[in-house]
Motif scaffolding. Structure first.
Motif, PDB file in Angstrom:
ATOM      1  N   ILE A 196       0.833  -1.208   0.000  1.00  0.00           N
ATOM      2  CA  ILE A 196       0.000   0.000   0.000  1.00  0.00           C
ATOM      3  C   ILE A 196       0.865   1.254   0.000  1.00  0.00           C
ATOM      4  CG2 ILE A 196      -1.633   1.332   1.391  1.00  0.00           C
ATOM      5  CD1 ILE A 196      -2.891  -1.341   2.224  1.00  0.00           C
ATOM      6  N   ARG A 197       1.952   1.263   0.775  1.00  0.00           N
ATOM      7  CA  ARG A 197       2.846   2.426   0.783  1.00  0.00           C
ATOM      8  C   ARG A 197       3.491   2.625  -0.582  1.00  0.00           C
ATOM      9  NH1 ARG A 197       7.140   1.903   3.889  1.00  0.00           N
ATOM     10  NH2 ARG A 197       6.777  -0.192   4.669  1.00  0.00           N
ATOM     11  N   CYS A 198       3.808   1.523  -1.250  1.00  0.00           N
ATOM     12  CA  CYS A 198       4.359   1.607  -2.608  1.00  0.00           C
ATOM     13  C   CYS A 198       3.328   2.178  -3.568  1.00  0.00           C
ATOM     14  CB  CYS A 198       4.803   0.222  -3.066  1.00  0.00           C
ATOM     15  SG  CYS A 198       5.251   0.120  -4.803  1.00  0.00           S
ATOM     16  N   ALA A 199       2.070   1.710  -3.456  1.00  0.00           N
ATOM     17  CA  ALA A 199       1.018   2.191  -4.352  1.00  0.00           C
ATOM     18  C   ALA A 199       0.766   3.681  -4.179  1.00  0.00           C
ATOM     19  CB  ALA A 199      -0.266   1.402  -4.102  1.00  0.00           C
ATOM     20  N   LYS A 200       0.735   4.159  -2.941  1.00  0.00           N
ATOM     21  CA  LYS A 200       0.462   5.573  -2.694  1.00  0.00           C
ATOM     22  C   LYS A 200       1.636   6.446  -3.124  1.00  0.00           C
ATOM     23  CE  LYS A 200      -3.429   4.395  -0.899  1.00  0.00           C
ATOM     24  NZ  LYS A 200      -4.655   4.520  -1.728  1.00  0.00           N
ATOM     25  N   THR A 201       2.860   5.955  -2.928  1.00  0.00           N
ATOM     26  CA  THR A 201       4.040   6.733  -3.284  1.00  0.00           C
ATOM     27  C   THR A 201       4.182   6.880  -4.791  1.00  0.00           C
ATOM     28  OG1 THR A 201       5.165   5.936  -1.305  1.00  0.00           O
ATOM     29  CG2 THR A 201       6.533   6.914  -3.011  1.00  0.00           C
ATOM     30  N   MET A 202       3.951   5.775  -5.520  1.00  0.00           N
ATOM     31  CA  MET A 202       4.184   5.757  -6.968  1.00  0.00           C
ATOM     32  C   MET A 202       2.915   5.994  -7.774  1.00  0.00           C
ATOM     33  SD  MET A 202       6.710   2.423  -7.044  1.00  0.00           S
ATOM     34  CE  MET A 202       7.074   2.657  -8.786  1.00  0.00           C
ATOM     35  N   HIS A 203       1.764   6.227  -7.075  1.00  0.00           N
ATOM     36  CA  HIS A 203       0.466   6.380  -7.745  1.00  0.00           C
ATOM     37  C   HIS A 203       0.204   5.177  -8.654  1.00  0.00           C
ATOM     38  CE1 HIS A 203       0.147  10.456  -6.223  1.00  0.00           C
ATOM     39  NE2 HIS A 203       1.375  10.692  -6.659  1.00  0.00           N
ATOM     40  N   LEU A 204       0.425   3.995  -8.079  1.00  0.00           N
ATOM     41  CA  LEU A 204       0.326   2.740  -8.818  1.00  0.00           C
ATOM     42  C   LEU A 204      -0.941   1.998  -8.413  1.00  0.00           C
ATOM     43  CD1 LEU A 204       1.796   0.482 -10.578  1.00  0.00           C
ATOM     44  CD2 LEU A 204       2.611  -0.400  -8.368  1.00  0.00           C
ATOM     45  N   PRO A 205      -1.869   1.745  -9.337  1.00  0.00           N
ATOM     46  CA  PRO A 205      -3.043   0.919  -9.001  1.00  0.00           C
ATOM     47  C   PRO A 205      -2.610  -0.523  -8.769  1.00  0.00           C
ATOM     48  CG  PRO A 205      -3.356   2.131 -11.067  1.00  0.00           C
ATOM     49  CD  PRO A 205      -1.924   2.237 -10.716  1.00  0.00           C
ATOM     50  N   VAL A 206      -3.124  -1.123  -7.694  1.00  0.00           N
ATOM     51  CA  VAL A 206      -2.769  -2.493  -7.332  1.00  0.00           C
ATOM     52  C   VAL A 206      -4.035  -3.302  -7.114  1.00  0.00           C
ATOM     53  CG1 VAL A 206      -1.549  -3.966  -5.684  1.00  0.00           C
ATOM     54  CG2 VAL A 206      -0.623  -1.704  -6.247  1.00  0.00           C
ATOM     55  N   PHE A 207      -4.085  -4.492  -7.707  1.00  0.00           N
ATOM     56  CA  PHE A 207      -5.187  -5.432  -7.493  1.00  0.00           C
ATOM     57  C   PHE A 207      -4.633  -6.659  -6.783  1.00  0.00           C
ATOM     58  CE2 PHE A 207      -6.975  -2.719 -10.639  1.00  0.00           C
ATOM     59  CZ  PHE A 207      -8.355  -2.789 -10.475  1.00  0.00           C
ATOM     60  N   LEU A 208      -5.204  -6.979  -5.617  1.00  0.00           N
ATOM     61  CA  LEU A 208      -4.796  -8.121  -4.809  1.00  0.00           C
ATOM     62  C   LEU A 208      -5.897  -9.174  -4.831  1.00  0.00           C
ATOM     63  CD1 LEU A 208      -3.529  -6.169  -1.652  1.00  0.00           C
ATOM     64  CD2 LEU A 208      -2.173  -6.848  -3.643  1.00  0.00           C
ATOM     65  N   VAL A 209      -5.564 -10.391  -5.215  1.00  0.00           N
ATOM     66  CA  VAL A 209      -6.511 -11.500  -5.153  1.00  0.00           C
ATOM     67  C   VAL A 209      -6.375 -12.148  -3.783  1.00  0.00           C
ATOM     68  CG1 VAL A 209      -7.183 -13.731  -6.121  1.00  0.00           C
ATOM     69  CG2 VAL A 209      -6.422 -11.884  -7.628  1.00  0.00           C
ATOM     70  N   GLY A 210      -7.500 -12.368  -3.094  1.00  0.00           N
ATOM     71  CA  GLY A 210      -7.476 -12.940  -1.752  1.00  0.00           C
ATOM     72  C   GLY A 210      -8.264 -14.225  -1.664  1.00  0.00           C
ATOM     73  N   HIS A 211      -7.736 -15.183  -0.911  1.00  0.00           N
ATOM     74  CA  HIS A 211      -8.484 -16.402  -0.638  1.00  0.00           C
ATOM     75  C   HIS A 211      -9.641 -16.092   0.314  1.00  0.00           C
ATOM     76  CE1 HIS A 211      -4.602 -18.914  -1.512  1.00  0.00           C
ATOM     77  NE2 HIS A 211      -5.117 -18.362  -2.596  1.00  0.00           N
ATOM     78  N   VAL A 212     -10.622 -16.985   0.352  1.00  0.00           N
ATOM     79  CA  VAL A 212     -11.747 -16.795   1.262  1.00  0.00           C
ATOM     80  C   VAL A 212     -11.847 -17.970   2.223  1.00  0.00           C
ATOM     81  CG1 VAL A 212     -13.083 -15.392  -0.360  1.00  0.00           C
ATOM     82  CG2 VAL A 212     -13.370 -17.867  -0.361  1.00  0.00           C
ATOM     83  N   THR A 213     -12.482 -17.719   3.370  1.00  0.00           N
ATOM     84  CA  THR A 213     -12.718 -18.762   4.359  1.00  0.00           C
ATOM     85  C   THR A 213     -13.968 -19.543   3.992  1.00  0.00           C
ATOM     86  OG1 THR A 213     -14.038 -17.267   5.727  1.00  0.00           O
ATOM     87  CG2 THR A 213     -11.658 -17.304   6.113  1.00  0.00           C
ATOM     88  N   LYS A 214     -14.283 -20.555   4.800  1.00  0.00           N
ATOM     89  CA  LYS A 214     -15.481 -21.353   4.529  1.00  0.00           C
ATOM     90  C   LYS A 214     -16.760 -20.542   4.703  1.00  0.00           C
ATOM     91  CE  LYS A 214     -15.605 -23.187   9.265  1.00  0.00           C
ATOM     92  NZ  LYS A 214     -15.593 -24.418  10.105  1.00  0.00           N
ATOM     93  N   GLU A 215     -16.679 -19.428   5.455  1.00  0.00           N
ATOM     94  CA  GLU A 215     -17.846 -18.557   5.602  1.00  0.00           C
ATOM     95  C   GLU A 215     -18.009 -17.621   4.406  1.00  0.00           C
ATOM     96  OE1 GLU A 215     -15.530 -18.804   7.973  1.00  0.00           O
ATOM     97  OE2 GLU A 215     -16.580 -19.979   9.520  1.00  0.00           O
ATOM     98  N   GLY A 216     -17.013 -17.561   3.519  1.00  0.00           N
ATOM     99  CA  GLY A 216     -17.114 -16.726   2.328  1.00  0.00           C
ATOM    100  C   GLY A 216     -16.438 -15.379   2.441  1.00  0.00           C
ATOM    101  N   PHE A 217     -15.714 -15.125   3.545  1.00  0.00           N
ATOM    102  CA  PHE A 217     -15.029 -13.850   3.731  1.00  0.00           C
ATOM    103  C   PHE A 217     -13.552 -14.003   3.356  1.00  0.00           C
ATOM    104  CE2 PHE A 217     -18.476 -13.928   6.903  1.00  0.00           C
ATOM    105  CZ  PHE A 217     -19.230 -12.875   6.421  1.00  0.00           C
ATOM    106  N   VAL A 218     -12.909 -12.868   3.026  1.00  0.00           N
ATOM    107  CA  VAL A 218     -11.508 -12.915   2.676  1.00  0.00           C
ATOM    108  C   VAL A 218     -10.703 -13.427   3.863  1.00  0.00           C
ATOM    109  CG1 VAL A 218      -9.500 -11.540   2.011  1.00  0.00           C
ATOM    110  CG2 VAL A 218     -11.715 -11.071   0.994  1.00  0.00           C
TER     111      VAL A 218
END
Length: 447
Positions: A196-218
């Motif tokens: 996040i600090r890299c994205a804000k410093t360089m004005h770089l859009p970042v997309f993070l793929v996250g796994h989910v739990t059995k309840e369906g949350f990240v």
């Protein structure tokens, strides 16, 4: 390094273990983590400069510039497009299409001349190449990096002057100077903070793929969702044709916006007319009623299907698909209390057509109408839409944004819209106002 304990639900930190989180009250969510002291800031990424306080009236703002992806549904969920410096976390069930969407996003942006770095810690270059061939990915601006080292990824971003960074997935990458495994609380928190600090410093859009739990949350600590700018959830049945991308948090646009996609042999394709997938074939059917839900800034016509039949077991079944289980229990209690209908010996099943999920209270009236229709074995009036919230005393209450809902129903050719008698609307023609469920029952019985 020093030990500390961390709540995976709310992010509460404490120096000792407890079975119950003092902040959010969740049981069994306190786990041991590591506090990082004096960690090495190696790498080529410039850090944020020390900020000084400014008078809020003197701060000069400029209009946010957005990058259009060329896919209207995806742009809508993001709030109008990609904002430079934004960090987006996207989660969903395994196999729902997260990696497919991210690879297609790379193609969309690559065709616009944006240099995309696609970093993966889970798949090999050959696997990504096979998927890109199937999806007809042909842009020369997409660069693939297979590594689990987060510092390596950020250094490559700086060296190659990338315009967009995609990491698949955040649980698979880690910082090498931390003595913990990838996916642990410490690694997730520190890795996300560095990205996040890299994205804000360089004005770089970042997309993070996250796994989910059995309840369906990240998966991972809830603090990750607090740190990023936008959180998207990919919904839909694994074998289903249609997928829904929902924004549950967005600092650059409205929340609860949804985008509708169709899974095809060439990847995800936006649906030009989303209303059609939430409706079955036209005609009169017992136990079906049409409602209208608001998702973000858009209204959708939804078909509610209900089945009430005699129970063969001691305890009747209450099954819902697309709604909360408690919602059905409340609505059945309202019917029994106000209409003296005996439902304790009946199995009741509720389904929202098209696989949509909604918590909109405006569906209450449509759900009750579908249940009554199934109990009476009589279809509801054809070309009618039911919009209203039902109180515990049986009163039909108005819902928010009633005018857009009515306009959407009339635009699609429906001839009658049933709403609360307390609603104040400019549209008078084709609108029927009811005050309580007794009037609803009399209306359905008469027609």
């Amino acid at each position: 390094m020093a030990s500390q304990f961390f709540c995976t639900d709310c992010g509460y930190e404490t120096n000792k273990w407890s079975g119950k989180c003092p902040a959010c009250g969740s049981w069994g969510t306190i786990i041991e983590s590591t506090r990082i002291t004096g960690k090495n800031q190696s790498g080529k990424i410039p850090d944020l400069q020390q900020a000084k306080p400014e008078c809020i009236k003197d701060i000069k703002t400029t209009e946010i510039s957005r990058w259009k992806t060329g896919t209207a549904e995806f742009d809508l969920v993001l709030g109008g497009g990609i904002v430079p410096g934004m960090v987006v976390l996207i989660g969903g069930e395994p196999g729902v299409g997260k990696s497919t969407l991210m690879l297609q996003l790379s193609e969309w942006m690559g065709k616009q001349g944006k240099k995309v770095l696609y970093a993966t810690g889970e798949e090999s270059a050959e696997q990504i190449q096979l998927r890109s061939t199937r999806l007809n990915i042909s842009s020369e601006n997409i660069w693939l990096l297979c590594t689990n080292d987060a510092e390596h990824i950020l250094n490559e971003v700086a060296e190659n002057h990338s315009d967009l960074l995609i990491i698949d997935s955040i649980q698979s990458v880690s910082l090498p100077n931390l003595d913990s495994l990838p996916g642990t609380v410490t690694q997730l928190r520190e890795t996300c903070n560095r990205i996040i600090r890299c994205a804000k410093t360089m004005h770089l859009p970042v997309f993070l793929v996250g796994h989910v739990t059995k309840e369906g949350f990240v998966a991972g600590p809830k603090i990750i969702e607090h740190m990023v700018d936008t959180v998207l959830y990919f919904e839909g049945e694994l074998q289903g044709q249609y997928k829904i991308l929902r924004a549950v948090k967005n600092r650059f646009g409205p929340t609860n916006e949804i985008g509708i996609f169709e899974m095809s042999n060439i990847g995800l394709v936006e649906v030009p007319d989303p209303n059609q997938i939430f409706l079955s074939e036209s005609g009169k059917h017992n136990g079906t009623a049409i409602g209208c839900v608001m998702e973000g800034s858009r209204s959708f016509i939804v078909e509610v299907q209900a089945l009430a039949t005699n129970s063969n077991y001691g305890t009747p079944q209450r099954v819902v698909s697309g709604l909360e289980q408690k919602k059905l229990a409340i609505l059945l209690a309202i019917l029994e209390k106000n209409l003296a209908l005996y439902l304790r010996g009946s199995d009741v099943f509720i389904n929202l057509a098209g696989g949509i999920r909604s918590t909109d209270p405006g569906l209450d009236l449509a759900i009750l109408s579908a249940i009554i229709s199934s109990l009476k074995d009589k279809p509801v009036p054809e070309r009618s839409v039911f919009i209203g919230e039902v109180a515990l005393n049986g009163e039909i209450r108005p819902v928010s944004q009633i005018e857009p809902r009515i306009n959407e129903a009339l635009k699609l050719g429906y001839e009658r819209v049933i709403i609360s008698g307390h609603s104040k609307v400019r549209q008078k023609a084709k609108v029927l106002k009811l005050f309580n469920v007794r009037e609803l029952y009399a209306f359905l019985d008469k027609t």
